[in-house]
Design a protein around this motif. Structure first.
Motif, PDB file in Angstrom:
ATOM      1  N   ASP A   1       0.688  -1.252  -0.232  1.00  0.00           N
ATOM      2  CA  ASP A   1      -0.133  -0.165   0.021  1.00  0.00           C
ATOM      3  C   ASP A   1       0.795   1.384   0.073  1.00  0.00           C
ATOM      4  OD1 ASP A   1      -2.365  -1.634   0.081  1.00  0.00           O
ATOM      5  OD2 ASP A   1      -2.554  -1.252   2.335  1.00  0.00           O
ATOM      6  N   GLU A   2       2.021   1.218   0.626  1.00  0.00           N
ATOM      7  CA  GLU A   2       2.898   2.429   0.618  1.00  0.00           C
ATOM      8  C   GLU A   2       4.145   2.070  -0.333  1.00  0.00           C
ATOM      9  OE1 GLU A   2       2.025   5.226   2.245  1.00  0.00           O
ATOM     10  OE2 GLU A   2       0.250   4.362   3.435  1.00  0.00           O
ATOM     11  N   GLY A   3       4.140   1.192  -1.066  1.00  0.00           N
ATOM     12  CA  GLY A   3       5.518   1.148  -1.902  1.00  0.00           C
ATOM     13  C   GLY A   3       6.241   0.362  -1.298  1.00  0.00           C
ATOM     14  N   GLU A   4       6.082  -0.485  -0.095  1.00  0.00           N
ATOM     15  CA  GLU A   4       7.051  -1.107   0.709  1.00  0.00           C
ATOM     16  C   GLU A   4       7.770  -2.404  -0.039  1.00  0.00           C
ATOM     17  OE1 GLU A   4       3.411  -2.116   2.784  1.00  0.00           O
ATOM     18  OE2 GLU A   4       4.067  -0.630   1.547  1.00  0.00           O
ATOM     19  N   SER A   5       6.795  -2.798  -1.150  1.00  0.00           N
ATOM     20  CA  SER A   5       7.199  -4.119  -1.816  1.00  0.00           C
ATOM     21  C   SER A   5       7.488  -3.700  -3.157  1.00  0.00           C
ATOM     22  CB  SER A   5       6.016  -5.096  -1.713  1.00  0.00           C
ATOM     23  OG  SER A   5       6.099  -5.738  -0.762  1.00  0.00           O
ATOM     24  N   THR A   6       7.919  -2.409  -3.488  1.00  0.00           N
ATOM     25  CA  THR A   6       8.235  -1.835  -4.631  1.00  0.00           C
ATOM     26  C   THR A   6       9.852  -1.366  -4.592  1.00  0.00           C
ATOM     27  OG1 THR A   6       6.192  -1.431  -5.433  1.00  0.00           O
ATOM     28  CG2 THR A   6       7.874  -0.423  -6.834  1.00  0.00           C
TER      29      THR A   6
ATOM     30  N   HIS B   1       6.446   3.706   3.302  1.00  0.00           N
ATOM     31  CA  HIS B   1       5.861   4.897   3.976  1.00  0.00           C
ATOM     32  C   HIS B   1       6.928   5.615   4.770  1.00  0.00           C
ATOM     33  CE1 HIS B   1       3.845   6.627   7.648  1.00  0.00           C
ATOM     34  NE2 HIS B   1       2.919   6.422   6.750  1.00  0.00           N
ATOM     35  N   ASN B   2       6.739   6.866   4.717  1.00  0.00           N
ATOM     36  CA  ASN B   2       7.827   7.910   5.218  1.00  0.00           C
ATOM     37  C   ASN B   2       7.298   8.777   6.119  1.00  0.00           C
ATOM     38  OD1 ASN B   2      10.515   8.705   5.634  1.00  0.00           O
ATOM     39  ND2 ASN B   2      10.442  10.208   3.989  1.00  0.00           N
TER      40      ASN B   2
END
Length: 708
Positions: free
Chosen positions: A141-146, A176-177
């Protein structure tokens, strides 16, 4: 490492241990003659409410919360493992990845291929394949797997972000940041770890550096040098150069209080930490909630099998083979603080528990309402606890009750002699010596109005009672809400009644009927030797000696490793030195971990209570130095072990105590010296007890909310 979404906190205190304070250390001893014993763990990882150990031989042992089978490690071997919130992944020897547990984000569906490294986070995981490419799976959802198009030598997966160390030592983060957790400091680093909303790294030079959320001081690291870091939910632990461990951040569960010792590897979870000591032993700490918690055994190292489980509502207590007890219960009134005593039988009340000691005395602990925790003196053969009252069967077969008596005289037993008692919430039923049943106490639903005829055993629930007929069929009376008093056809070995009912079949499978609001009526496909039904919870001791619960709070506590070497004149304890290898018994030294004993299946002795292998072994241990036995009974078999059946035979020969043996007895592994001199020395059996620790658990309201 592992990371969990924020949880709302309950207002009840739960505990797993009598002391609820000391860290746990479990050791496994394996040695050849002349060698010093060593222990067998190479890695530990911690999820939010579960823990996994990687043994030296590569197999995995997990325990704790088992909502989504996260505590059920697959077969086969691994070279490295990682724990997420409620799932785990591991590297196989062929460099493929296997995952188990939760899969709602696809986090347990790793890509195919060969990998050199693995990092597991809250709901996602990443790996570096053998070509140096980073691949991630699970939540995104936050791009953590990209991951970016970069090459990394190490990865760390957090709550909703991921970081990697490049070959030049610099750090790149993605995902996420919102708290700066993906904005790394400048400089070069040698190791990195990611918490839920923060990140810490070992600097190439100087003290550790952390960035991100500091609401619980989780990024306020000490000005020290560490060789390894592991971040949990809101805390971090690090290994100093001398092997000692320091932790910082949130400490409501004692997760910032590691034991002393020199550690080779550590792991940080939701509210607990674990580590592998330099000698290979495993130690856990934290999981202790001083003001609130739900405890699920995540920091309680399994070290023995279980022989009995009891439960009145949703909080089981279990009995170990050596007679020690462990309660996984709400602890508002100290009901989890089990006395340091060996018991032969347990019974769980609402907010108190009772146990029967080896000499027939009764001990009770917990809520002292109406003096229910002050049992009468005397010698008894059974104790059974209700809501706020308890009853016991004296040696002369008469019944005595104590505690609350305000509900139609539930603490005023009838006259006569009895063979067994079953205590429900506000009523009791007992089998007379002629096999008929008498009940007393509340009868609002007919739970105290038994049918005619004879029974062999009883179990009293909250508002109903069930019994076994001589032919093994079940009959129930009282409330039939949800069908709890309508048993299925067929035969049973035993019954257990709570808010619902479960029965143990002759093939040791379990069937439940009645309420199923939380899955308490859906037993897993295992075989069991003992079962207990509560309100929205069911538990059983498996034939392998594990504790398994289903319903409101799924739980798995597998049997711990139990390996002791036979070297020279016997087995040696961890840290002891084997002697010169003399094959004579000599001084009769034996040291061992006592593994699986389970209760016999039917009452056969004079008191109507089933003899157990543990009873025999306990009596033998008490008779060390006094008993001699026939050589044919003392001789060990080809595997240098004696069985529970052998132990019972030895007991009869050694102390003159008759024991009936026509009951099922399962594995009892006790390493012994092969007697080679033709003499008949005494037999000495010792069991290893491990200090246990009270873990903690918080319940979920949201998977994504940040704490206030």
């Amino acid at each position: 490492m592992m990371f969990r979404p924020r949880r709302t906190i309950t207002t009840r205190v739960l505990c797993l241990l009598p002391a609820c304070a000391a860290a746990l250390v479990a050791r496994v001893c394996v040695a050849d003659a002349g060698d010093t014993c060593s222990v067998g763990f190479q890695q530990v990882v911690t999820g939010y409410q579960h823990t996994c150990l990687l043994r030296d031989e590569g197999t995995v042992l997990c325990w704790g919360n088992n909502d989504l089978a996260e505590a059920e490690a697959p077969e086969g071997t691994f070279t490295r493992i990682g724990a997420g919130t409620d799932f785990n992944c591991g590297l196989r020897p062929d460099h493929s990845i296997s995952c188990w547990g939760a899969d709602y984000y696809g986090q347990s569906e790793p890509p195919e291929g060969a990998f050199a490294q693995l990092a597991v986070g809250f709901g996602h995981a990443c790996g570096i394949d053998e070509g140096g490419h980073t691949k991630c799976w699970g939540s995104n959802d936050e791009g953590e797997s990209t991951p970016p198009e970069e090459t990394f030598v190490q990865l760390a997966a957090g709550g909703r972000h991921t970081c990697g160390i490049k070959s030049d030592g610099s750090v790149v983060c993605w995902g996420h940041n919102g708290y700066g957790q993906s904005t790394p400091h400048d400089g070069t680093f040698t190791q990195i770890t990611a918490g839920f909303w923060f990140t810490c790294a070992v600097a190439s030079e100087g003290p550790v550096q952390c960035w991100g959320d500091d609401s619980r001081d989780q990024t306020t690291a000490p000005d020290e040098v560490f060789t390894q870091l592991e971040a949990g939910d809101d805390f971090t632990c690090g290994i100093r150069p001398d092997g000692s461990v320091a932790c910082w951040g949130w400490n409501a569960f004692g997760q910032r209080q590691p034991p002393q010792g020199s550690f080779a590897q550590i792991a940080a979870g939701g509210t607990h930490g674990c580590g592998i000591l330099e000698d290979g032993a495993a130690a856990c700490w934290g999981g202790v909630q001083f003001q609130w918690s739900i405890s699920f055994g995540e920091s309680t190292l399994p070290e023995a099998t279980f022989t009995q489980v009891v439960m009145k509502y949703e909080s089981p207590c279990v009995l170990h083979p050596d007679g020690s007890a462990l309660c996984l219960v709400f602890n508002d009134y100290g009901e989890a603080w089990v006395p340091d005593q060996a018991f032969t039988q347990l019974s769980g009340g609402r907010e108190f528990n009772c146990g029967l000691t080896g000499d027939g005395a009764i001990l009770c602990w917990g809520e002292p309402f109406d003096d229910v925790t002050t049992p009468p003196e005397g010698s008894f053969t059974q104790v059974t606890a209700g809501q706020y009252h308890a009853c016991a069967l004296r040696n002369d077969a008469f019944i005595v009750c104590w505690g609350d008596n305000g509900y139609d005289g539930q603490a005023t037993p009838p006259e006569g002699t009895f063979a067994q008692i079953a205590t429900g919430t506000l009523h009791n039923c007992a089998i007379r010596t002629d096999g008929t049943v008498a009940c007393w106490g509340t009868n609002d639903y007919g739970q105290s109005s038994p049918p005619a005829g004879t029974f062999t055993s009883l179990s009293a629930g909250i508002e109903h009672t069930c019994g076994l007929r001589p032919d093994g069929s079940a009959e129930c009376w009282g409330s039939d809400e949800d069908g709890r008093s309508t048993p299925p056809s067929g035969t049973f070995l035993r019954l257990t009644a709570g808010h619902h009912t479960c029965g143990l079949r002759p093939d040791h499978t379990v069937v439940c009927w009645g309420g199923n609001a939380a899955g308490e009526g859906e037993p897993p496909p295992s075989t069991f030797t003992d079962i207990a039904a509560g309100r929205y919870q069911s538990c059983g001791v498996t034939t392998g000696g594990a504790l398994r619960c289903w319903g409101k709070y799924p739980l798995l506590l597998p049997p711990g490793d139990c390996a002791a070497a036979v070297c020279g004149n016997g087995a040696v304890e961890a840290g002891e030195q084997c002697d010169d290898g003399d094959t004579e018994f000599g001084d009769g030294e034996i040291c061992s971990d006592l593994c699986a004993q389970v209760p016999c299946g039917k009452p056969t002795n004079s008191s109507g209570v089933a003899p157990k292998a543990t009873d025999a072994l306990f009596t033998l241990r008490a008779a060390v130095g006094q008993a001699a036995c026939d050589k044919s009974l003392c001789d060990v078999n080809d595997s240098n072990t004696i069985t529970a059946l052998d132990a019972l035979l030895i007991l009869r020969a050694a102390v003159g105590q008759a024991v009936t043996l026509d009951c099922p007895v399962f594995l009892a592994s006790v390493p012994l010296l092969r007697e080679a001199t033709g003499t008949t020395p005494p037999v000495s059996i010792s069991t290893a007890r491990v200090q246990r620790r009270s873990p903690a658990r918080t319940r979920a309201a949201s998977r994504f909310a940040h704490p206030d």
